[in-house]
Design a protein around this motif. Structure first.
Motif, PDB file in Angstrom:
ATOM      1  N   ILE A  43       0.834  -1.202   0.000  1.00  0.00           N
ATOM      2  CA  ILE A  43       0.000   0.000   0.000  1.00  0.00           C
ATOM      3  C   ILE A  43       0.869   1.251   0.000  1.00  0.00           C
ATOM      4  CG2 ILE A  43      -1.720   1.314   1.291  1.00  0.00           C
ATOM      5  CD1 ILE A  43      -2.717  -1.407   2.402  1.00  0.00           C
ATOM      6  N   GLN A  44       1.910   1.268   0.845  1.00  0.00           N
ATOM      7  CA  GLN A  44       2.770   2.450   0.961  1.00  0.00           C
ATOM      8  C   GLN A  44       3.461   2.772  -0.360  1.00  0.00           C
ATOM      9  OE1 GLN A  44       6.309   2.742   0.846  1.00  0.00           O
ATOM     10  NE2 GLN A  44       6.447   4.840   1.647  1.00  0.00           N
ATOM     11  N   GLU A  45       3.769   1.768  -1.149  1.00  0.00           N
ATOM     12  CA  GLU A  45       4.419   1.992  -2.448  1.00  0.00           C
ATOM     13  C   GLU A  45       3.563   2.877  -3.347  1.00  0.00           C
ATOM     14  OE1 GLU A  45       6.498  -0.619  -6.056  1.00  0.00           O
ATOM     15  OE2 GLU A  45       5.150  -1.594  -4.610  1.00  0.00           O
ATOM     16  N   LYS A  46       2.254   2.770  -3.229  1.00  0.00           N
ATOM     17  CA  LYS A  46       1.335   3.561  -4.048  1.00  0.00           C
ATOM     18  C   LYS A  46       0.857   4.827  -3.342  1.00  0.00           C
ATOM     19  CE  LYS A  46       1.102   0.472  -7.389  1.00  0.00           C
ATOM     20  NZ  LYS A  46       1.626   0.755  -8.754  1.00  0.00           N
ATOM     21  N   GLU A  47       0.757   4.780  -2.012  1.00  0.00           N
ATOM     22  CA  GLU A  47       0.115   5.859  -1.270  1.00  0.00           C
ATOM     23  C   GLU A  47       1.084   6.791  -0.554  1.00  0.00           C
ATOM     24  OE1 GLU A  47      -3.211   6.126  -1.303  1.00  0.00           O
ATOM     25  OE2 GLU A  47      -3.674   4.216  -2.276  1.00  0.00           O
ATOM     26  N   GLY A  48       2.348   6.355  -0.343  1.00  0.00           N
ATOM     27  CA  GLY A  48       3.282   7.132   0.449  1.00  0.00           C
ATOM     28  C   GLY A  48       3.160   6.797   1.926  1.00  0.00           C
ATOM     29  N   GLY A  49       3.761   7.617   2.777  1.00  0.00           N
ATOM     30  CA  GLY A  49       3.728   7.362   4.215  1.00  0.00           C
ATOM     31  C   GLY A  49       5.112   7.056   4.753  1.00  0.00           C
ATOM     32  N   ASP A  50       5.294   7.241   6.049  1.00  0.00           N
ATOM     33  CA  ASP A  50       6.577   7.062   6.726  1.00  0.00           C
ATOM     34  C   ASP A  50       6.762   5.589   7.076  1.00  0.00           C
ATOM     35  OD1 ASP A  50       8.661   6.926   8.689  1.00  0.00           O
ATOM     36  OD2 ASP A  50       8.328   9.039   9.194  1.00  0.00           O
ATOM     37  N   LEU A  51       7.678   4.925   6.383  1.00  0.00           N
ATOM     38  CA  LEU A  51       7.865   3.485   6.584  1.00  0.00           C
ATOM     39  C   LEU A  51       8.416   3.151   7.963  1.00  0.00           C
ATOM     40  CD1 LEU A  51       9.203   1.914   3.253  1.00  0.00           C
ATOM     41  CD2 LEU A  51       7.106   1.322   4.490  1.00  0.00           C
ATOM     42  N   ARG A  52       9.222   4.017   8.534  1.00  0.00           N
ATOM     43  CA  ARG A  52       9.761   3.757   9.878  1.00  0.00           C
ATOM     44  C   ARG A  52       8.626   3.746  10.906  1.00  0.00           C
ATOM     45  NH1 ARG A  52      11.694   7.527  13.765  1.00  0.00           N
ATOM     46  NH2 ARG A  52      13.139   6.646  15.313  1.00  0.00           N
ATOM     47  N   ILE A  53       7.741   4.728  10.821  1.00  0.00           N
ATOM     48  CA  ILE A  53       6.572   4.758  11.701  1.00  0.00           C
ATOM     49  C   ILE A  53       5.718   3.516  11.462  1.00  0.00           C
ATOM     50  CG2 ILE A  53       4.418   5.974  12.232  1.00  0.00           C
ATOM     51  CD1 ILE A  53       6.899   7.441  13.238  1.00  0.00           C
ATOM     52  N   LEU A  54       5.542   3.158  10.212  1.00  0.00           N
ATOM     53  CA  LEU A  54       4.703   2.015   9.863  1.00  0.00           C
ATOM     54  C   LEU A  54       5.300   0.702  10.344  1.00  0.00           C
ATOM     55  CD1 LEU A  54       3.608   3.181   6.317  1.00  0.00           C
ATOM     56  CD2 LEU A  54       2.056   2.579   8.185  1.00  0.00           C
ATOM     57  N   LEU A  55       6.629   0.578  10.290  1.00  0.00           N
ATOM     58  CA  LEU A  55       7.262  -0.656  10.775  1.00  0.00           C
ATOM     59  C   LEU A  55       7.012  -0.823  12.270  1.00  0.00           C
ATOM     60  CD1 LEU A  55       9.975  -1.933  12.312  1.00  0.00           C
ATOM     61  CD2 LEU A  55       8.954  -3.167  10.399  1.00  0.00           C
ATOM     62  N   ALA A  56       7.232   0.241  13.022  1.00  0.00           N
ATOM     63  CA  ALA A  56       7.015   0.164  14.473  1.00  0.00           C
ATOM     64  C   ALA A  56       5.546  -0.125  14.782  1.00  0.00           C
ATOM     65  CB  ALA A  56       7.443   1.469  15.136  1.00  0.00           C
ATOM     66  N   ALA A  57       4.636   0.512  14.067  1.00  0.00           N
ATOM     67  CA  ALA A  57       3.212   0.290  14.293  1.00  0.00           C
ATOM     68  C   ALA A  57       2.810  -1.132  13.925  1.00  0.00           C
ATOM     69  CB  ALA A  57       2.390   1.304  13.494  1.00  0.00           C
ATOM     70  N   THR A  58       3.401  -1.658  12.867  1.00  0.00           N
ATOM     71  CA  THR A  58       3.094  -3.033  12.446  1.00  0.00           C
ATOM     72  C   THR A  58       3.522  -4.041  13.506  1.00  0.00           C
ATOM     73  OG1 THR A  58       3.279  -2.503  10.080  1.00  0.00           O
ATOM     74  CG2 THR A  58       3.583  -4.807  10.713  1.00  0.00           C
ATOM     75  N   VAL A  59       4.762  -3.953  13.941  1.00  0.00           N
ATOM     76  CA  VAL A  59       5.299  -4.943  14.876  1.00  0.00           C
ATOM     77  C   VAL A  59       4.614  -4.852  16.241  1.00  0.00           C
ATOM     78  CG1 VAL A  59       7.379  -5.719  16.082  1.00  0.00           C
ATOM     79  CG2 VAL A  59       7.518  -5.040  13.681  1.00  0.00           C
ATOM     80  N   LEU A  60       4.205  -3.648  16.641  1.00  0.00           N
ATOM     81  CA  LEU A  60       3.657  -3.456  17.989  1.00  0.00           C
ATOM     82  C   LEU A  60       2.130  -3.334  18.022  1.00  0.00           C
ATOM     83  CD1 LEU A  60       6.277  -0.889  19.359  1.00  0.00           C
ATOM     84  CD2 LEU A  60       6.214  -3.362  19.754  1.00  0.00           C
ATOM     85  N   HIS A  61       1.457  -3.533  16.892  1.00  0.00           N
ATOM     86  CA  HIS A  61       0.020  -3.232  16.882  1.00  0.00           C
ATOM     87  C   HIS A  61      -0.804  -4.183  17.744  1.00  0.00           C
ATOM     88  CE1 HIS A  61      -0.246  -6.277  13.590  1.00  0.00           C
ATOM     89  NE2 HIS A  61      -1.533  -6.364  13.912  1.00  0.00           N
ATOM     90  N   ASP A  62      -0.266  -5.352  18.059  1.00  0.00           N
ATOM     91  CA  ASP A  62      -0.947  -6.277  18.976  1.00  0.00           C
ATOM     92  C   ASP A  62      -0.077  -6.573  20.199  1.00  0.00           C
ATOM     93  OD1 ASP A  62      -3.319  -6.661  17.484  1.00  0.00           O
ATOM     94  OD2 ASP A  62      -2.331  -8.136  16.196  1.00  0.00           O
ATOM     95  N   CYS A  63       0.701  -5.580  20.641  1.00  0.00           N
ATOM     96  CA  CYS A  63       1.685  -5.865  21.696  1.00  0.00           C
ATOM     97  C   CYS A  63       1.043  -6.139  23.050  1.00  0.00           C
ATOM     98  CB  CYS A  63       2.724  -4.748  21.798  1.00  0.00           C
ATOM     99  SG  CYS A  63       2.092  -3.135  22.303  1.00  0.00           S
ATOM    100  N   VAL A  64      -0.230  -5.776  23.224  1.00  0.00           N
ATOM    101  CA  VAL A  64      -0.998  -6.191  24.396  1.00  0.00           C
ATOM    102  C   VAL A  64      -2.033  -7.199  23.908  1.00  0.00           C
ATOM    103  CG1 VAL A  64      -2.561  -5.494  26.244  1.00  0.00           C
ATOM    104  CG2 VAL A  64      -0.635  -4.024  25.603  1.00  0.00           C
ATOM    105  N   ALA A  65      -1.873  -8.442  24.313  1.00  0.00           N
ATOM    106  CA  ALA A  65      -2.725  -9.516  23.798  1.00  0.00           C
ATOM    107  C   ALA A  65      -4.051  -9.548  24.550  1.00  0.00           C
ATOM    108  CB  ALA A  65      -2.010 -10.858  23.939  1.00  0.00           C
ATOM    109  N   VAL A  66      -5.161  -9.469  23.802  1.00  0.00           N
ATOM    110  CA  VAL A  66      -6.505  -9.561  24.380  1.00  0.00           C
ATOM    111  C   VAL A  66      -7.297 -10.556  23.541  1.00  0.00           C
ATOM    112  CG1 VAL A  66      -8.621  -8.343  25.004  1.00  0.00           C
ATOM    113  CG2 VAL A  66      -6.404  -7.160  25.150  1.00  0.00           C
ATOM    114  N   GLU A  67      -7.805 -11.595  24.158  1.00  0.00           N
ATOM    115  CA  GLU A  67      -8.553 -12.617  23.431  1.00  0.00           C
ATOM    116  C   GLU A  67      -9.819 -12.039  22.797  1.00  0.00           C
ATOM    117  OE1 GLU A  67      -8.151 -15.678  22.577  1.00  0.00           O
ATOM    118  OE2 GLU A  67      -6.448 -16.393  23.760  1.00  0.00           O
TER     119      GLU A  67
END
Length: 213
Positions: A43-67
């Motif tokens: 998506i970023q290849e077509k839309e732009g956006g800060d990849l460093r921010i996106l990498l951190a958000a991707t890896v940590l987006h479920d960092c608190v596990a809730v069933e």
């Protein structure tokens, strides 16, 4: 695993130990993070956006596990956003960048119903939802249903023509209850294009499954 997060392998290696992907949930394991990152990059290849921010958000987006079945489920993304900002702040990230990551994480969840307020937030939401539909979404749906002790379908009325949908009890109900609705809400043009393809795969699967029943 960090080698799959090109070109941020070093940052991924730092963040993966905080990702809470060791809680024995195969639908939210490290391979899920890798797939979301692949979607992010497409998506970023077509839309732009800060990849460093996106990498951190991707890896940590479920960092608190809730069933899925937890009453705290609607707060899962907010809890993960708060934890992510704490982790990144301890690593020396600026407050602005920490908040950008937190904002993206907080609005990624369907259950939270928080509109994304930045390009990175829109990209992460689309990338995560892409993993919930299509062939992978089908696999994750039935995997999660098994973990929750749900049945495959309601045998007397699998189409739910004369009963309310109940996707907590029946996996097949989850398609009309939620998964078929996801393609309508994608935030980016590229995300919408991929979502349409994956949505069609789910429709074909459900049609074929009902045909066999």
């Amino acid at each position: 695993m960090s080698s799959l997060f090109h070109p941020f392998e070093g940052l991924a290696a730092q963040l993966l130990p905080h990702s809470s992907t060791s809680h024995n949930d195969g639908s939210h394991d490290q391979s899920h993070l890798q797939r979301v990152w692949k979607n992010v990059c497409a998506i970023q290849e077509k839309e732009g956006g800060d990849l460093r921010i996106l990498l951190a958000a991707t890896v940590l987006h479920d960092c608190v596990a809730v069933e899925k079945s937890s009453p705290l489920r609607s707060r899962a993304s907010t809890l993960s956003a708060e934890q992510a900002q704490h982790i990144l702040g301890a690593m020396g990230w600026s407050q602005q960048d920490c908040e950008a990551v937190g904002q993206a994480i907080q609005s990624h969840s369907f259950s939270a119903n928080i509109p994304p307020a930045s390009l990175e937030a829109r990209i992460l939401q689309d990338a995560d939802r892409l993993d919930a539909i299509g062939a992978l979404g089908i696999a994750r749906c039935f995997y999660t249903a098994g973990r929750m002790g749900s049945s495959l379908y309601e045998p007397e009325d699998p189409k739910a023509e004369n009963r309310p949908l109940d996707d907590k009890r029946y996996a097949l109900d989850h398609f009309p209850a939620k998964l078929f609705k996801l393609a309508e809400g994608f935030q980016t043009k590229r995300g919408q294009e991929i979502a349409r393809e994956r949505h069609a795969r789910m429709e074909r699967f459900v049609e074929e499954m009902l045909g066999e029943l």
